[in-house]
Write a protein that holds these residues in place. Structure first.
Motif, PDB file in Angstrom:
ATOM      1  N   SER A  49       0.845  -1.191   0.000  1.00 21.54           N
ATOM      2  CA  SER A  49       0.000   0.000   0.000  1.00 21.54           C
ATOM      3  C   SER A  49       0.877   1.237   0.000  1.00 21.54           C
ATOM      4  N   GLY A  50       0.256   2.398  -0.211  1.00 14.56           N
ATOM      5  CA  GLY A  50       0.972   3.653  -0.073  1.00 14.56           C
ATOM      6  C   GLY A  50       1.284   4.378  -1.357  1.00 14.56           C
ATOM      7  N   GLY A  51       0.946   3.796  -2.491  1.00 12.86           N
ATOM      8  CA  GLY A  51       1.213   4.477  -3.750  1.00 12.86           C
ATOM      9  C   GLY A  51       0.309   5.687  -3.934  1.00 12.86           C
ATOM     10  N   GLY A  52       0.593   6.451  -4.983  1.00 15.55           N
ATOM     11  CA  GLY A  52      -0.224   7.613  -5.259  1.00 15.55           C
ATOM     12  C   GLY A  52       0.419   8.523  -6.274  1.00 15.55           C
ATOM     13  N   LEU A  53      -0.130   9.701  -6.375  1.00 16.47           N
ATOM     14  CA  LEU A  53       0.352  10.722  -7.302  1.00 16.47           C
ATOM     15  C   LEU A  53       1.083  11.797  -6.511  1.00 16.47           C
ATOM     16  N   VAL A  54       2.291  12.136  -6.951  1.00 14.83           N
ATOM     17  CA  VAL A  54       3.088  13.138  -6.257  1.00 14.83           C
ATOM     18  C   VAL A  54       3.858  13.956  -7.286  1.00 14.83           C
ATOM     19  N   GLN A  55       4.152  15.181  -6.954  1.00 15.85           N
ATOM     20  CA  GLN A  55       4.949  16.024  -7.849  1.00 15.85           C
ATOM     21  C   GLN A  55       6.426  15.680  -7.725  1.00 15.85           C
ATOM     22  N   ALA A  56       7.158  15.963  -8.771  1.00 19.25           N
ATOM     23  CA  ALA A  56       8.594  15.740  -8.746  1.00 19.25           C
ATOM     24  C   ALA A  56       9.214  16.485  -7.568  1.00 19.25           C
ATOM     25  N   GLY A  57      10.133  15.807  -6.892  1.00 22.83           N
ATOM     26  CA  GLY A  57      10.758  16.376  -5.709  1.00 22.83           C
ATOM     27  C   GLY A  57      10.058  15.993  -4.421  1.00 22.83           C
ATOM     28  N   GLY A  58       8.878  15.406  -4.535  1.00 13.12           N
ATOM     29  CA  GLY A  58       8.111  15.027  -3.365  1.00 13.12           C
ATOM     30  C   GLY A  58       8.513  13.680  -2.807  1.00 13.12           C
ATOM     31  N   SER A  59       7.751  13.238  -1.814  1.00 11.00           N
ATOM     32  CA  SER A  59       8.062  11.992  -1.117  1.00 11.00           C
ATOM     33  C   SER A  59       6.820  11.123  -0.984  1.00 11.00           C
ATOM     34  N   THR A 107      16.454  -4.131  -1.532  1.00 17.19           N
ATOM     35  CA  THR A 107      16.201  -5.350  -0.761  1.00 17.19           C
ATOM     36  C   THR A 107      16.782  -5.200   0.637  1.00 17.19           C
ATOM     37  N   ILE A 108      16.252  -6.006   1.554  1.00 22.46           N
ATOM     38  CA  ILE A 108      16.773  -6.062   2.914  1.00 22.46           C
ATOM     39  C   ILE A 108      16.746  -7.512   3.361  1.00 22.46           C
ATOM     40  N   THR A 109      17.875  -7.984   3.882  1.00 20.41           N
ATOM     41  CA  THR A 109      17.946  -9.370   4.319  1.00 20.41           C
ATOM     42  C   THR A 109      17.386  -9.513   5.730  1.00 20.41           C
ATOM     43  N   SER A 110      17.230 -10.756   6.164  1.00 20.46           N
ATOM     44  CA  SER A 110      16.740 -10.996   7.516  1.00 20.46           C
ATOM     45  C   SER A 110      17.719 -10.470   8.551  1.00 20.46           C
ATOM     46  N   GLY A 111      18.980 -10.318   8.169  1.00 20.42           N
ATOM     47  CA  GLY A 111      19.970  -9.765   9.071  1.00 20.42           C
ATOM     48  C   GLY A 111      20.082  -8.257   9.004  1.00 20.42           C
ATOM     49  N   GLY A 112      19.323  -7.645   8.096  1.00 22.85           N
ATOM     50  CA  GLY A 112      19.297  -6.187   8.034  1.00 22.85           C
ATOM     51  C   GLY A 112      20.189  -5.566   6.966  1.00 22.85           C
ATOM     52  N   THR A 113      20.864  -6.383   6.176  1.00 23.83           N
ATOM     53  CA  THR A 113      21.708  -5.843   5.110  1.00 23.83           C
ATOM     54  C   THR A 113      20.832  -5.338   3.968  1.00 23.83           C
ATOM     55  N   THR A 114      21.118  -4.126   3.518  1.00 27.12           N
ATOM     56  CA  THR A 114      20.316  -3.519   2.459  1.00 27.12           C
ATOM     57  C   THR A 114      21.098  -3.417   1.153  1.00 27.12           C
ATOM     58  N   ASN A 115      20.350  -3.355   0.069  1.00 25.65           N
ATOM     59  CA  ASN A 115      20.930  -3.225  -1.261  1.00 25.65           C
ATOM     60  C   ASN A 115      19.995  -2.358  -2.088  1.00 25.65           C
ATOM     61  N   TYR A 116      20.572  -1.462  -2.889  1.00 20.81           N
ATOM     62  CA  TYR A 116      19.762  -0.527  -3.668  1.00 20.81           C
ATOM     63  C   TYR A 116      20.199  -0.499  -5.126  1.00 20.81           C
ATOM     64  N   ALA A 117      19.236  -0.257  -5.995  1.00 21.16           N
ATOM     65  CA  ALA A 117      19.578   0.034  -7.381  1.00 21.16           C
ATOM     66  C   ALA A 117      20.314   1.366  -7.425  1.00 21.16           C
ATOM     67  N   ASP A 118      21.254   1.498  -8.341  1.00 21.37           N
ATOM     68  CA  ASP A 118      22.025   2.733  -8.439  1.00 21.37           C
ATOM     69  C   ASP A 118      21.120   3.949  -8.643  1.00 21.37           C
ATOM     70  N   SER A 119      20.037   3.751  -9.361  1.00 22.93           N
ATOM     71  CA  SER A 119      19.164   4.871  -9.704  1.00 22.93           C
ATOM     72  C   SER A 119      18.419   5.451  -8.504  1.00 22.93           C
ATOM     73  N   VAL A 120      18.380   4.729  -7.388  1.00 24.73           N
ATOM     74  CA  VAL A 120      17.635   5.210  -6.220  1.00 24.73           C
ATOM     75  C   VAL A 120      18.524   5.446  -5.000  1.00 24.73           C
ATOM     76  N   LYS A 121      19.795   5.109  -5.110  1.00 25.36           N
ATOM     77  CA  LYS A 121      20.703   5.292  -3.969  1.00 25.36           C
ATOM     78  C   LYS A 121      20.715   6.742  -3.535  1.00 25.36           C
ATOM     79  N   GLY A 122      20.620   6.925  -2.223  1.00 25.67           N
ATOM     80  CA  GLY A 122      20.626   8.270  -1.674  1.00 25.67           C
ATOM     81  C   GLY A 122      19.261   8.928  -1.636  1.00 25.67           C
ATOM     82  N   ARG A 123      18.283   8.333  -2.312  1.00 16.77           N
ATOM     83  CA  ARG A 123      16.924   8.903  -2.328  1.00 16.77           C
ATOM     84  C   ARG A 123      15.905   7.982  -1.652  1.00 16.77           C
ATOM     85  N   PHE A 124      16.089   6.686  -1.798  1.00 18.51           N
ATOM     86  CA  PHE A 124      15.145   5.709  -1.251  1.00 18.51           C
ATOM     87  C   PHE A 124      15.779   4.982  -0.075  1.00 18.51           C
ATOM     88  N   THR A 125      14.945   4.616   0.892  1.00 19.25           N
ATOM     89  CA  THR A 125      15.415   3.841   2.037  1.00 19.25           C
ATOM     90  C   THR A 125      14.440   2.700   2.313  1.00 19.25           C
TER      91      THR A 125
END
Length: 120
Positions: A6-16, A50-68
């Motif tokens: 859940s949580g999708g929607g319409l947002v303007q560029a620069g938004g969250s 992605t996030i492992t059961s141990g808490g290790t995270t991995n991100y696509a290059d295109s979202v690094k620094g913007r998505f958590t």
């Protein structure tokens, strides 16, 4: 394993936006990795984070620094929440977002998608 996004929607560029995925089910304790993927029109589904059961995270290059990506299992029950906090959204982030869970044995489960649309 059941996943409910859940949580999708319409947002303007620069938004969250913050996406949520409720994870539960019979094989809950066999989950190795939880993740978010997305699929834009005419494109293949791609990994976002992605996030492992141990808490290790991995991100696509295109979202690094913007998505958590994060996981909340505070109640320590056979269910939890996986979140994708998306900041500084761009029109190219527009897609249907899917959460998934991968078991240690390799089997993959998918939730239904949630639409994210970023307007310029």
């Amino acid at each position: 394993v059941q996943l409910q996004a859940s949580g999708g929607g319409l947002v303007q560029a620069g938004g969250s936006l913050r996406l949520s995925c409720a994870v539960s089910g019979r094989y809950f304790y066999n989950i190795q990795t939880r993740g978010w993927y997305r699929q834009a029109p005419g494109k293949q589904r791609e990994l976002v984070a992605t996030i492992t059961s141990g808490g290790t995270t991995n991100y696509a290059d295109s979202v690094k620094g913007r998505f958590t990506i994060s996981r909340d299992n505070a109640q320590n029950m056979a269910q939890d929440m996986v979140y994708l906090q998306m900041n500084s959204l761009k029109p190219e982030d527009t897609a249907v977002y899917y959460c998934n869970a991968v078991l240690w044995a390799g089997r993959t489960y998918w939730g239904q998608g949630t639409q994210v649309t970023v307007s310029s």
